[in-house]
Write a protein that holds these residues in place. Structure first.
Motif, PDB file in Angstrom:
ATOM      1  N   PHE A 180      61.212  71.721  26.610  1.00 48.69           N
ATOM      2  CA  PHE A 180      62.400  71.644  25.769  1.00 48.69           C
ATOM      3  C   PHE A 180      63.319  70.550  26.278  1.00 48.69           C
ATOM      4  CE2 PHE A 180      65.310  74.092  28.566  1.00 48.69           C
ATOM      5  CZ  PHE A 180      64.403  74.810  29.331  1.00 48.69           C
ATOM      6  N   THR A 181      64.146  70.071  25.382  1.00 51.38           N
ATOM      7  CA  THR A 181      65.073  68.996  25.704  1.00 51.38           C
ATOM      8  C   THR A 181      66.387  69.619  26.155  1.00 51.38           C
ATOM      9  OG1 THR A 181      64.072  67.807  23.855  1.00 51.38           O
ATOM     10  CG2 THR A 181      66.109  66.884  24.768  1.00 51.38           C
ATOM     11  N   VAL A 182      66.979  69.063  27.207  1.00 49.98           N
ATOM     12  CA  VAL A 182      68.276  69.558  27.666  1.00 49.98           C
ATOM     13  C   VAL A 182      69.302  68.428  27.614  1.00 49.98           C
ATOM     14  CG1 VAL A 182      69.565  70.629  29.552  1.00 49.98           C
ATOM     15  CG2 VAL A 182      67.144  71.189  29.250  1.00 49.98           C
ATOM     16  N   VAL A 183      70.453  68.725  27.047  1.00 49.73           N
ATOM     17  CA  VAL A 183      71.613  67.843  27.194  1.00 49.73           C
ATOM     18  C   VAL A 183      72.669  68.648  27.929  1.00 49.73           C
ATOM     19  CG1 VAL A 183      73.350  66.418  26.059  1.00 49.73           C
ATOM     20  CG2 VAL A 183      71.063  66.651  25.039  1.00 49.73           C
ATOM     21  N   PHE A 184      73.049  68.151  29.107  1.00 51.98           N
ATOM     22  CA  PHE A 184      73.854  68.907  30.067  1.00 51.98           C
ATOM     23  C   PHE A 184      75.155  68.158  30.330  1.00 51.98           C
ATOM     24  CE2 PHE A 184      75.113  70.376  34.223  1.00 51.98           C
ATOM     25  CZ  PHE A 184      74.585  71.652  34.379  1.00 51.98           C
ATOM     26  N   VAL A 185      76.263  68.704  29.860  1.00 54.57           N
ATOM     27  CA  VAL A 185      77.558  68.074  30.072  1.00 54.57           C
ATOM     28  C   VAL A 185      78.095  68.456  31.445  1.00 54.57           C
ATOM     29  CG1 VAL A 185      79.995  68.172  29.384  1.00 54.57           C
ATOM     30  CG2 VAL A 185      78.217  67.866  27.651  1.00 54.57           C
ATOM     31  N   THR A 186      78.538  67.463  32.194  1.00 49.31           N
ATOM     32  CA  THR A 186      79.101  67.739  33.514  1.00 49.31           C
ATOM     33  C   THR A 186      80.083  66.629  33.893  1.00 49.31           C
ATOM     34  OG1 THR A 186      78.570  68.110  35.857  1.00 49.31           O
ATOM     35  CG2 THR A 186      77.166  66.569  34.676  1.00 49.31           C
ATOM     36  N   HIS A 187      81.048  66.948  34.773  1.00 51.88           N
ATOM     37  CA  HIS A 187      81.823  65.854  35.342  1.00 51.88           C
ATOM     38  C   HIS A 187      81.444  65.647  36.799  1.00 51.88           C
ATOM     39  CE1 HIS A 187      84.657  69.371  35.635  1.00 51.88           C
ATOM     40  NE2 HIS A 187      84.518  69.021  36.888  1.00 51.88           N
ATOM     41  N   SER A 188      80.331  66.274  37.210  1.00 47.96           N
ATOM     42  CA  SER A 188      79.866  66.131  38.583  1.00 47.96           C
ATOM     43  C   SER A 188      78.754  65.082  38.681  1.00 47.96           C
ATOM     44  CB  SER A 188      79.347  67.480  39.096  1.00 47.96           C
ATOM     45  OG  SER A 188      78.507  67.282  40.211  1.00 47.96           O
ATOM     46  N   VAL A 189      79.029  64.030  39.443  1.00 44.56           N
ATOM     47  CA  VAL A 189      78.019  62.992  39.646  1.00 44.56           C
ATOM     48  C   VAL A 189      76.811  63.583  40.364  1.00 44.56           C
ATOM     49  CG1 VAL A 189      77.506  60.806  40.790  1.00 44.56           C
ATOM     50  CG2 VAL A 189      79.722  61.154  39.711  1.00 44.56           C
ATOM     51  N   PHE A 190      77.089  64.430  41.365  1.00 42.81           N
ATOM     52  CA  PHE A 190      75.992  65.041  42.103  1.00 42.81           C
ATOM     53  C   PHE A 190      75.077  65.834  41.176  1.00 42.81           C
ATOM     54  CE2 PHE A 190      74.112  68.770  44.065  1.00 42.81           C
ATOM     55  CZ  PHE A 190      73.341  68.180  45.046  1.00 42.81           C
ATOM     56  N   GLU A 191      75.698  66.685  40.354  1.00 40.11           N
ATOM     57  CA  GLU A 191      74.914  67.536  39.459  1.00 40.11           C
ATOM     58  C   GLU A 191      74.086  66.700  38.484  1.00 40.11           C
ATOM     59  OE1 GLU A 191      76.054  71.885  38.046  1.00 40.11           O
ATOM     60  OE2 GLU A 191      77.139  70.372  36.909  1.00 40.11           O
ATOM     61  N   SER A 192      74.672  65.635  37.979  1.00 38.25           N
ATOM     62  CA  SER A 192      73.949  64.823  37.008  1.00 38.25           C
ATOM     63  C   SER A 192      72.750  64.126  37.647  1.00 38.25           C
ATOM     64  CB  SER A 192      74.881  63.812  36.328  1.00 38.25           C
ATOM     65  OG  SER A 192      75.408  62.924  37.276  1.00 38.25           O
ATOM     66  N   VAL A 193      72.919  63.666  38.884  1.00 40.67           N
ATOM     67  CA  VAL A 193      71.804  63.003  39.575  1.00 40.67           C
ATOM     68  C   VAL A 193      70.744  64.026  39.969  1.00 40.67           C
ATOM     69  CG1 VAL A 193      71.129  61.710  41.642  1.00 40.67           C
ATOM     70  CG2 VAL A 193      73.226  61.119  40.432  1.00 40.67           C
ATOM     71  N   TYR A 194      71.198  65.201  40.393  1.00 40.90           N
ATOM     72  CA  TYR A 194      70.275  66.235  40.852  1.00 40.90           C
ATOM     73  C   TYR A 194      69.391  66.744  39.720  1.00 40.90           C
ATOM     74  CZ  TYR A 194      68.617  70.330  43.393  1.00 40.90           C
ATOM     75  OH  TYR A 194      67.837  71.257  44.003  1.00 40.90           O
ATOM     76  N   LEU A 195      70.018  66.954  38.558  1.00 36.03           N
ATOM     77  CA  LEU A 195      69.308  67.625  37.464  1.00 36.03           C
ATOM     78  C   LEU A 195      68.560  66.695  36.526  1.00 36.03           C
ATOM     79  CD1 LEU A 195      71.951  70.245  36.262  1.00 36.03           C
ATOM     80  CD2 LEU A 195      69.719  70.752  37.273  1.00 36.03           C
ATOM     81  N   SER A 196      69.169  65.590  36.201  1.00 35.04           N
ATOM     82  CA  SER A 196      68.716  64.912  34.989  1.00 35.04           C
ATOM     83  C   SER A 196      67.737  63.788  35.239  1.00 35.04           C
ATOM     84  CB  SER A 196      69.916  64.383  34.207  1.00 35.04           C
ATOM     85  OG  SER A 196      70.412  63.210  34.823  1.00 35.04           O
ATOM     86  N   ARG A 197      67.098  63.383  34.181  1.00 28.64           N
ATOM     87  CA  ARG A 197      66.210  62.221  34.179  1.00 28.64           C
ATOM     88  C   ARG A 197      66.922  60.990  33.644  1.00 28.64           C
ATOM     89  NH1 ARG A 197      60.913  64.032  35.543  1.00 28.64           N
ATOM     90  NH2 ARG A 197      61.431  65.973  36.541  1.00 28.64           N
ATOM     91  N   ARG A 198      68.054  61.242  33.016  1.00 31.53           N
ATOM     92  CA  ARG A 198      68.803  60.152  32.403  1.00 31.53           C
ATOM     93  C   ARG A 198      70.283  60.538  32.392  1.00 31.53           C
ATOM     94  NH1 ARG A 198      68.166  58.673  25.974  1.00 31.53           N
ATOM     95  NH2 ARG A 198      69.776  57.060  25.856  1.00 31.53           N
ATOM     96  N   ILE A 199      71.121  59.606  32.813  1.00 38.00           N
ATOM     97  CA  ILE A 199      72.558  59.872  32.854  1.00 38.00           C
ATOM     98  C   ILE A 199      73.265  58.967  31.862  1.00 38.00           C
ATOM     99  CG2 ILE A 199      74.631  59.912  34.297  1.00 38.00           C
ATOM    100  CD1 ILE A 199      72.871  60.299  36.720  1.00 38.00           C
ATOM    101  N   ILE A 200      73.963  59.610  30.935  1.00 36.96           N
ATOM    102  CA  ILE A 200      74.770  58.868  29.981  1.00 36.96           C
ATOM    103  C   ILE A 200      76.223  59.059  30.397  1.00 36.96           C
ATOM    104  CG2 ILE A 200      75.509  58.737  27.575  1.00 36.96           C
ATOM    105  CD1 ILE A 200      72.597  59.828  26.929  1.00 36.96           C
ATOM    106  N   VAL A 201      76.846  57.949  30.786  1.00 33.92           N
ATOM    107  CA  VAL A 201      78.222  58.014  31.266  1.00 33.92           C
ATOM    108  C   VAL A 201      79.160  57.698  30.119  1.00 33.92           C
ATOM    109  CG1 VAL A 201      79.888  57.136  32.950  1.00 33.92           C
ATOM    110  CG2 VAL A 201      77.451  57.210  33.528  1.00 33.92           C
ATOM    111  N   MET A 202      80.128  58.585  29.920  1.00 36.99           N
ATOM    112  CA  MET A 202      81.129  58.333  28.882  1.00 36.99           C
ATOM    113  C   MET A 202      82.446  57.918  29.496  1.00 36.99           C
ATOM    114  SD  MET A 202      80.370  61.195  25.976  1.00 36.99           S
ATOM    115  CE  MET A 202      81.472  60.397  24.801  1.00 36.99           C
ATOM    116  N   ALA A 203      83.159  57.043  28.802  1.00 38.85           N
ATOM    117  CA  ALA A 203      84.475  56.606  29.244  1.00 38.85           C
ATOM    118  C   ALA A 203      85.489  57.014  28.180  1.00 38.85           C
ATOM    119  CB  ALA A 203      84.502  55.092  29.437  1.00 38.85           C
TER     120      ALA A 203
END
Ligand code: ADP
Ligand code: ADP
Length: 222
Positions: A180-203
């Motif tokens: 299944f596909t996951v889209v995971f919203v976070t403001h943690s850089v650590f969490e995004s690097v730990y979990l994901s295969r792709r990081i989309i950074v929003m400004a």
């Protein structure tokens, strides 16, 4: 087909706030994507648009398989469990909405609870569960329809670090065990690097995609 295709998506709220602007994104089937950025940059807005909870003001949103409960599951930061219902009944809710027969719904809800490590807690009420366990129930509810897409909005932000890390690992294990596909919203850089295969950074101001990077398995997995 991508799981999610966003073309020129923008959102202006009724009060005039431009929360999201000019978002073009294709998210592949089975990917694990983190949506990262500071508070107020439009992450939740974008996730809610993908979920079909709110309409985009402009642009085109295509979600493979549509937005019904069999296509996508949603997990919020607050577990939002019904306090008067047992864990099993909370997890069964999406199946009830789909009209799945009671006995099958119970079996699938029990299976979903077991998949998040809560076998034996079927009859427990939310008030008797810890924060981490409530979040597990919430994840089980998001997964009970076996959706192809799981949308998670800062799901572990309110939890202590140890619980959060355990849930991160368990979520990864679930994702690795099924497609299944996951889209995971976070403001943690650590969490995004730990979990994901792709990081989309929003400004922020207005919410737009500032960077989009593949993650080269920074941590050993499974
Ligand atoms: P994030 O999830 O990154 O914190 P949000 O999508 O919640 O960002 O918010 C993006 C911007 O839109 C913020 O400026 C926020 O205040 C505003 N916003 C969010 N929801 C609403 C709403 N219902 N009405 C008006 N403005 C909103
Ligand atoms: P978790 O991250 O597993 O939800 P919590 O720290 O929130 O853990 O759990 C609080 C307490 O509940 C801990 O003592 C933990 O061992 C216990 N607990 C959590 N999940 C289970 C389970 N599946 N079976 C038995 N006890 C559990």
């Amino acid at each position: 087909d991508p799981a999610i295709l966003l073309e020129g998506v923008a959102k202006r709220y009724a009060n005039g706030t431009l929360a999201v602007s000019g978002v073009d994104l294709a998210i592949g089937q089975g990917d694990f994507v983190a949506l990262l950025g500071p508070s107020g940059c439009g992450k939740s807005t974008l996730l809610r648009i993908i979920a079909g909870l709110i309409p985009a003001s402009s642009g085109k949103v295509t979600v493979s398989g549509g937005a019904g409960p069999e296509a996508l599951g949603f997990v919020f930061q607050e577990p939002t469990l019904m306090p008067w219902a047992s864990a099993l009944k909370n997890v069964r809710l999406p199946l009830d909405l789909l009209g799945v027969a009671r006995s099958e719904a119970d079996a699938r809800a029990a299976e979903a609870l077991a998949s998040v490590g809560l076998a034996g807690f079927e009859t427990a009420y939310p008030r008797a569960l810890s924060g981490g366990m409530k979040m597990r129930v919430s994840i089980a509810r998001g997964l009970v329809t076996r959706p192809r897409l799981l949308l998670m909005d800062e799901p572990f932000a309110a939890l202590d670090e140890i619980t959060r890390q355990r849930l991160n690992d368990d979520l990864l294990a679930l994702w690795q065990a099924r497609t299944f596909t996951v889209v995971f919203v976070t403001h943690s850089v650590f969490e995004s690097v730990y979990l994901s295969r792709r990081i989309i950074v929003m400004a922020p101001r207005p919410g737009r995609v500032a960077a989009d990077r593949a993650v080269d398995a920074a941590y050993p997995r499974g």
